[in-house]
Design a protein around this motif. Structure first.
Motif, PDB file in Angstrom:
ATOM      1  N   ILE A   8       0.839  -1.192   0.000  1.00 23.70           N
ATOM      2  CA  ILE A   8       0.000   0.000   0.000  1.00 23.70           C
ATOM      3  C   ILE A   8       0.880   1.249   0.000  1.00 23.70           C
ATOM      4  O   ILE A   8       1.911   1.290   0.680  1.00 23.70           O
ATOM      5  CB  ILE A   8      -0.978   0.016   1.188  1.00 23.70           C
ATOM      6  N   VAL A   9       0.482   2.234  -0.787  1.00 26.67           N
ATOM      7  CA  VAL A   9       1.106   3.552  -0.781  1.00 26.67           C
ATOM      8  C   VAL A   9       0.091   4.528  -0.190  1.00 26.67           C
ATOM      9  O   VAL A   9      -1.028   4.648  -0.689  1.00 26.67           O
ATOM     10  CB  VAL A   9       1.511   4.002  -2.196  1.00 26.67           C
ATOM     11  N   ILE A  11      -0.875   8.332   0.670  1.00 25.23           N
ATOM     12  CA  ILE A  11      -0.559   9.687   0.211  1.00 25.23           C
ATOM     13  C   ILE A  11      -1.075  10.680   1.242  1.00 25.23           C
ATOM     14  O   ILE A  11      -2.284  10.808   1.442  1.00 25.23           O
ATOM     15  CB  ILE A  11      -1.171   9.982  -1.172  1.00 25.23           C
ATOM     16  N   PHE A 120      -1.009  10.537  -9.601  1.00 24.81           N
ATOM     17  CA  PHE A 120      -1.314   9.258 -10.225  1.00 24.81           C
ATOM     18  C   PHE A 120      -1.077   9.339 -11.733  1.00 24.81           C
ATOM     19  O   PHE A 120      -1.203  10.401 -12.338  1.00 24.81           O
ATOM     20  CB  PHE A 120      -2.770   8.867  -9.951  1.00 24.81           C
ATOM     21  N   SER A 127      -0.275   3.568 -11.114  1.00 26.77           N
ATOM     22  CA  SER A 127       0.966   3.886 -10.406  1.00 26.77           C
ATOM     23  C   SER A 127       0.897   5.319  -9.885  1.00 26.77           C
ATOM     24  O   SER A 127      -0.002   6.093 -10.237  1.00 26.77           O
ATOM     25  CB  SER A 127       2.183   3.720 -11.320  1.00 26.77           C
ATOM     26  N   PHE A 128       1.888   5.659  -9.061  1.00 26.86           N
ATOM     27  CA  PHE A 128       1.990   7.004  -8.494  1.00 26.86           C
ATOM     28  C   PHE A 128       3.419   7.489  -8.697  1.00 26.86           C
ATOM     29  O   PHE A 128       4.372   6.810  -8.304  1.00 26.86           O
ATOM     30  CB  PHE A 128       1.637   6.977  -7.001  1.00 26.86           C
ATOM     31  N   SER A 137       1.862  -0.250  -6.533  1.00 27.32           N
ATOM     32  CA  SER A 137       1.339  -0.808  -5.287  1.00 27.32           C
ATOM     33  C   SER A 137       0.050  -1.566  -5.557  1.00 27.32           C
ATOM     34  O   SER A 137      -0.658  -1.282  -6.539  1.00 27.32           O
ATOM     35  CB  SER A 137       1.084   0.327  -4.281  1.00 27.32           C
ATOM     36  N   THR A 139      -2.562  -1.437  -3.596  1.00 28.83           N
ATOM     37  CA  THR A 139      -3.624  -0.476  -3.292  1.00 28.83           C
ATOM     38  C   THR A 139      -3.007   0.853  -2.876  1.00 28.83           C
ATOM     39  O   THR A 139      -1.808   0.934  -2.564  1.00 28.83           O
ATOM     40  CB  THR A 139      -4.529  -0.989  -2.154  1.00 28.83           C
ATOM     41  N   TYR A 140      -3.863   1.883  -2.843  1.00 37.30           N
ATOM     42  CA  TYR A 140      -3.423   3.226  -2.473  1.00 37.30           C
ATOM     43  C   TYR A 140      -4.434   3.812  -1.487  1.00 37.30           C
ATOM     44  O   TYR A 140      -5.628   3.467  -1.522  1.00 37.30           O
ATOM     45  CB  TYR A 140      -3.324   4.134  -3.705  1.00 37.30           C
ATOM     46  N   ILE A 305      -8.217   2.432  -4.890  1.00 39.59           N
ATOM     47  CA  ILE A 305      -7.815   3.652  -4.180  1.00 39.59           C
ATOM     48  C   ILE A 305      -8.834   3.937  -3.084  1.00 39.59           C
ATOM     49  O   ILE A 305     -10.024   4.106  -3.355  1.00 39.59           O
ATOM     50  CB  ILE A 305      -7.716   4.852  -5.140  1.00 39.59           C
TER      51      ILE A 305
END
Length: 484
Positions: A8-9, A11, A120, A127-128, A137, A139-140, A305
């Motif tokens: 997971i990323v 933000i 994004f 991707s980010f 990732s 998920t985000y 997301i």
């Protein structure tokens, strides 16, 4: 999915982002937390919490020695709380909390902290991109918080004003202004209005709606206004600001048909999410006005997301952000099955006396359930021995329940309301009925007594109903006997 950098990323360096990263690492996930270069520490303590306590303690001390001060003809202003000392103490407390909840703590637990702003990418694979690096990732999570919403008021762009985001930084470097106009009825504006008044400022609080907080119990809302006025705050409800002007080195606010001169204007009408730079439309994430579109599992319109905290709207409350962060992380890392249930999440205002609420108010309950099934019970804090001992007898506790004993909500104004509401929140989440709550025997003296006394009103109601039914049946029996 293969070739991912992270599970997971996250933000956003907000409190929700910090809590989400902490939870994810504890669940064994590989986590990246994106923190903006200009982000403050997520657990930067709001000074109003400390200053509120200082003003309360000082006021209690002044009440004890007030008679002696008057007899000796001492200037009461000498006993006023010291604003600068209060800010210094609040700063010291904030630094302690910052050290405990530092980003370094997350790094030590395996979180990759990446500083910068990114967006994004709309390529085939989600991707980010940040700092010329593309992150992949599973998920985000959007947890990048919000900023003050500035209303469209004629002349506002021509003068200097303060917001919730910069008021404390401003007050740390200047003398405390004497006259204030505060626009907006959110929890923080109410807290700050009372504190400034207790520190000797002339404060006018201007609210657009008839109630000080639309989701608050109406009776308690009226009590808050009454307490603010006792503390010296002028409160204007159902009032719209039409213009502001800077005339002869003075700021003027036109509130309805009143022109108010002031030293400072604080804008506290609401928040708007930090979404603009993320390139969300390219990845199918929608938002409406000042909030992201999410479902009850905290998924955005892109199912990979998620979002939590004040970026999805509502009041900027830490415990609510933490609750959403825990739900969102577990859904993002595992099968998304958990749903948010705000009816068991308490919220409050750091007011004197404290205000706290959980679940439905009586007015809200009447819109969802048949009127005959809804019961409301209340008790006043003056009946509790602990309140008498602490000389804190101003307050009320209201419980809203169904006829079968199911607790729908609770509203409290009074000392230790924040601690008391947590007990009711637990009872609602675990489906503990009011008749079971009434059986508790709390330590004496304690403030929990007010909850038990309120709950026992349900038993009195049941006894009265049974007694009335028995009288009816007896009367019916007599009529039938006489008829025969």
């Amino acid at each position: 999915m293969t070739n991912v950098d992270y599970d997971i990323v996250i933000i956003g360096g907000s409190i929700a982002g910090y809590q989400a990263a902490l939870t994810a690492t504890q669940l064994g996930a590989k986590v990246a937390l994106i923190v903006g270069a200009d982000s403050a520490h997520p657990y930067n303590l709001h000074p109003q919490y400390v200053l509120s306590e200082i003003s309360k303690i000082t006021q209690q001390s002044r009440n004890l020695v007030n008679l002696e001060i008057q007899e000796k003809n001492i200037n009461l202003n000498t006993a006023s709380p010291n604003w600068k000392n209060g800010l210094v103490y609040a700063d010291a407390v904030s630094k302690n909390i910052t050290q405990i909840n530092s980003f370094g703590n997350l790094v030590a637990q395996g979180v990759d902290i990446i500083v910068g702003n990114g967006q994004f990418q709309s390529s085939r694979k989600l991707s980010f991109t940040i700092n010329n690096r593309r992150l992949y990732s599973r998920t985000y999570l959007l947890a990048n918080g919000s900023r003050p919403l500035i209303p469209n008021i004629n002349g506002l762009e021509t003068i200097e004003y303060l917001t919730i985001a910069n008021i404390w930084e401003y007050l740390e470097r200047t003398a405390l202004p004497k006259n204030w106009v505060i626009l907006g009825g959110i929890p923080q504006s109410i807290e700050i209005a009372q504190i400034l008044a207790k520190f000797g400022c002339h404060v006018t609080l201007i609210i657009k709606y008839s109630n000080i907080l639309p989701n608050l119990d109406s009776e308690i809302s009226k009590l808050i206004i009454a307490q603010l006025e006792v503390d010296g705050v002028r409160v204007f409800t159902q009032t719209t600001i039409t213009q502001v002007r800077y005339i002869e080195n003075k700021k003027w606010v036109q509130a309805g048909n009143k022109a108010i001169e002031t030293d400072e204007i604080l804008i506290a009408t609401g928040q708007q999410p930090n979404l603009e730079y993320l390139n969300l439309p390219a990845v199918g994430v929608k938002w409406y006005q000042q909030r992201l579109v999410v479902n009850e599992k905290l998924q955005t319109t892109n199912h990979r997301i998620y979002a939590c905290g004040d970026v999805i709207g509502g009041y900027d409350l830490i415990n609510l952000s933490n609750y959403e962060a825990n739900i969102a992380i577990k859904n993002a890392l595992f099968f998304p099955r958990l749903k948010v249930n705000y009816e068991c999440v308490p919220w409050g205002i750091y007011f004197q006396p404290m205000v706290a609420q959980v679940g439905l108010t009586e007015q809200q309950a009447k819109l969802q359930y048949p009127l005959k099934q809804i019961l409301s019970f209340k008790q006043y804090f003056k009946i509790a021995t602990a309140s008498q001992i602490h000389s804190e007898i101003t307050g009320i506790c209201k419980l809203v329940v169904l006829e079968n004993g199911k607790i729908l909500g609770c509203s409290i104004l009074g000392i230790e309301a924040a601690e008391l509401i947590n007990l009711i929140a637990l009872a609602i989440s675990q489906n503990i009925k009011i008749q079971n709550l009434a059986k508790l025997s709390p330590i004496y003296p304690s403030f929990s007594e007010i909850l038990i006394q309120t709950a026992r009103e349900w038993n009195k109601n049941r006894i009265q109903k049974n007694h009335t039914l028995q009288e009816f049946l007896a009367s019916l029996f007599n009529v039938l006997r006489d008829w025969n």
